[in-house]
Design an enzyme around this catalytic site. Structure first.
Site, short mmCIF file in Angstrom:
data_model
loop_
_atom_site.label_atom_id
_atom_site.label_comp_id
_atom_site.label_asym_id
_atom_site.label_seq_id
_atom_site.Cartn_x
_atom_site.Cartn_y
_atom_site.Cartn_z
CG ASP A 24 41.09 26.29 40.72
OD1 ASP A 24 42.29 25.98 40.84
OD2 ASP A 24 40.33 26.45 41.69
CG ASP A 82 49.08 28.76 44.45
OD1 ASP A 82 48.75 29.77 43.78
OD2 ASP A 82 48.26 28.06 45.07
CG ASP A 96 46.08 32.49 42.84
OD1 ASP A 96 46.50 31.34 42.68
OD2 ASP A 96 45.39 32.84 43.82
CG HIS A 155 41.79 35.29 45.16
ND1 HIS A 155 41.47 34.50 46.24
CD2 HIS A 155 42.72 34.61 44.49
CE1 HIS A 155 42.20 33.41 46.23
NE2 HIS A 155 42.98 33.45 45.16
CG HIS A 162 45.73 26.49 41.68
ND1 HIS A 162 44.79 27.40 41.28
CD2 HIS A 162 46.52 27.15 42.58
CE1 HIS A 162 44.99 28.55 41.92
NE2 HIS A 162 46.03 28.42 42.71
CD GLU A 213 44.81 26.72 45.88
OE1 GLU A 213 45.46 26.94 46.90
OE2 GLU A 213 44.11 27.61 45.34
CD GLU A 214 42.22 30.25 44.07
OE1 GLU A 214 41.93 30.44 45.27
OE2 GLU A 214 43.22 30.76 43.52
ZN LIG Z 1 46.65 30.00 43.99
#
Ligand SMILES: [Zn+2]
Length: 408
Positions: free
Chosen positions: A83, A200, A143, A381, A81, A177-178
């Site tokens: 994003d 991921d 990520d 994150h 992903h 995705e997030e």
């Molecule tokens: Zn991820």
């Protein structure tokens, strides 16, 4: 050298701000993601992949590495992903630390932001390796840009090494995705593989094929606000009813008291006034039956409150995703091959359930079993996110090895 352009490519990717936005209704949720995908499309053209398509409808960028042999191979796919999570992602200034010495890392001199070994003891696992960190003010975006770069570099490697026989390989890069949405629009029929992998995961060796079953319920409590002086037998205080409703949930079955295969209820959002209160819970369980029991429990909570106070509570409940393990268990070839690939590369597979979901949790239910593989990073994150270049290269090695092993 293998994957000689990986670092440069990764440093370029992370500088693109591609944060998704849960409050947006567009696809993708933010236009920056599309800009990044347009750039990525050019890179896929440059390395020589085929059938490169960036669709308008779902904003997935897909491409094909055609088979280079007549031998029969499974059709496999790799997915990442574009994003990044809900954390500052503007003006990311990645720092490269070569031959990491095992000491505290100064992320930011000016603001004195440190990543200490005391707080992050895992840093000790990376002594002598190359780390890529943030400057302490943003996330890194490994990520999942680490996943993207690993797929791109592995495809480039396979194109440069036609002596490695492989079947048709599909790749997909998607948005959002997030915020739990991107994969809803994934076109599994068009992607058309026997199985696939999301790149991921986190640390070296992670291989995940079980995820939560997930649902969300929102209770709306209608109160009756009356002047407190004359409220006797008239007021229905949504504040106190909300507290009572919350008290009906089991105290121990919450994220902070559960681990492994244990499920939970999480009071995710609470807003209350006398006249109205809303409570949003998320419901998580690996086991399908227990998941259904948890949903019934949540419905029963509303019933209990309504029985006591008259019809004051309404609720809306919906499923978010399911445990991909229930699908993958039926045919574990995807997992077996990934595990063997890691073993062939002297990587110890860490097979643990994901206490969350991935795009694979949805894509598996669309008919493509899709386990999740490490990308070689940690602390996602947030500002302490980092990745390890050597482990990223190993993730690309795993992709190449899977391509070799997917022979029927
Ligand atoms: Zn991820």
């Amino acid at each position: 050298m293998k994957y000689s352009t990986m670092l440069e490519r990764f440093l370029n990717y992370v500088k693109f701000e591609t944060r998704s936005d849960a409050s947006s209704l567009t696809i993708p949720s933010t236009m920056q993601q599309k800009e990044f995908l347009k750039m990525l499309k050019l890179e896929l053209e440059e390395i020589g992949l085929s059938d490169i398509v960036l669709t308008k409808e779902n904003c997935f960028l897909t491409a094909t590495l055609p088979a280079n042999t007549k031998k029969q191979f499974d059709k496999i796919g790799f997915i990442s992903h574009v994003d990044t999570a809900a954390f500052n992602a503007i003006d990311i200034k990645p720092k490269v630390i070569e031959k990491y010495d095992g000491k505290d890392i100064v992320l930011n001199d000016t603001d004195n932001i440190l990543m200490t070994v005391e707080n992050f003891p895992n840093l000790k696992n990376y002594i002598g390796k190359t780390l890529i960190t943030t400057d302490g003010t943003t996330l890194l975006g490994a990520d999942d840009k680490a996943g993207i770069v690993e797929i791109v570099e592995a495809m480039k490697y396979l194109l440069e090494h036609p002596e490695i026989e492989h079947g048709e390989i599909r790749v997909a890069f998607g948005p959002d995705e997030e915020i739990g949405r991107g994969a809803d629009n994934f076109d599994a029929k068009y992607f058309n593989t026997d199985y696939a992998y999301t790149m991921d995961g986190g640390v070296l060796g992670e291989l995940q094929y079980e995820s939560f079953n997930a649902a969300q319920i929102t209770y709306k409590i209608k109160g009756v606000s009356v002047h407190p002086g004359t409220a006797k037998d008239k007021m229905k205080n949504a504040n106190t009813i909300a507290v009572e409703l919350a008290s009906l949930f089991p105290k121990k079955e919450v994220p902070e008291h559960t681990s492994g295969y244990e499920g939970f209820y999480l009071l995710h959002d609470l807003q209350a006034r006398i006249e109205e209160a809303t409570l949003t819970y998320i419901i998580r369980d690996f086991d399908k039956k227990q998941f259904l029991d948890r949903k019934s429990f949540c419905e029963n909570v509303a019933k209990q409150i309504n029985d006591k106070y008259g019809d004051v509570v309404e609720y809306e409940m919906f499923d978010q995703y399911y445990n991909m393990g229930d699908i993958i268990e039926k045919d574990k070839r995807s997992v077996d091959i990934a595990e063997l690939a890691m073993k062939n590369l002297d990587i110890k597979p860490i097979i643990i359930p994901i206490r969350g979901g991935t795009d694979g949790s949805k894509i598996s239910y669309m008919g493509i079993p899709t386990p999740n593989i490490f990308v070689g990073g940690e602390n996602f994150h947030g500002q302490y996110e980092f990745s390890c270049l050597e482990d990223m290269k190993k993730a690309a090695d795993v992709i190449v090895e899977i391509a070799k092993l997917a022979q029927k």
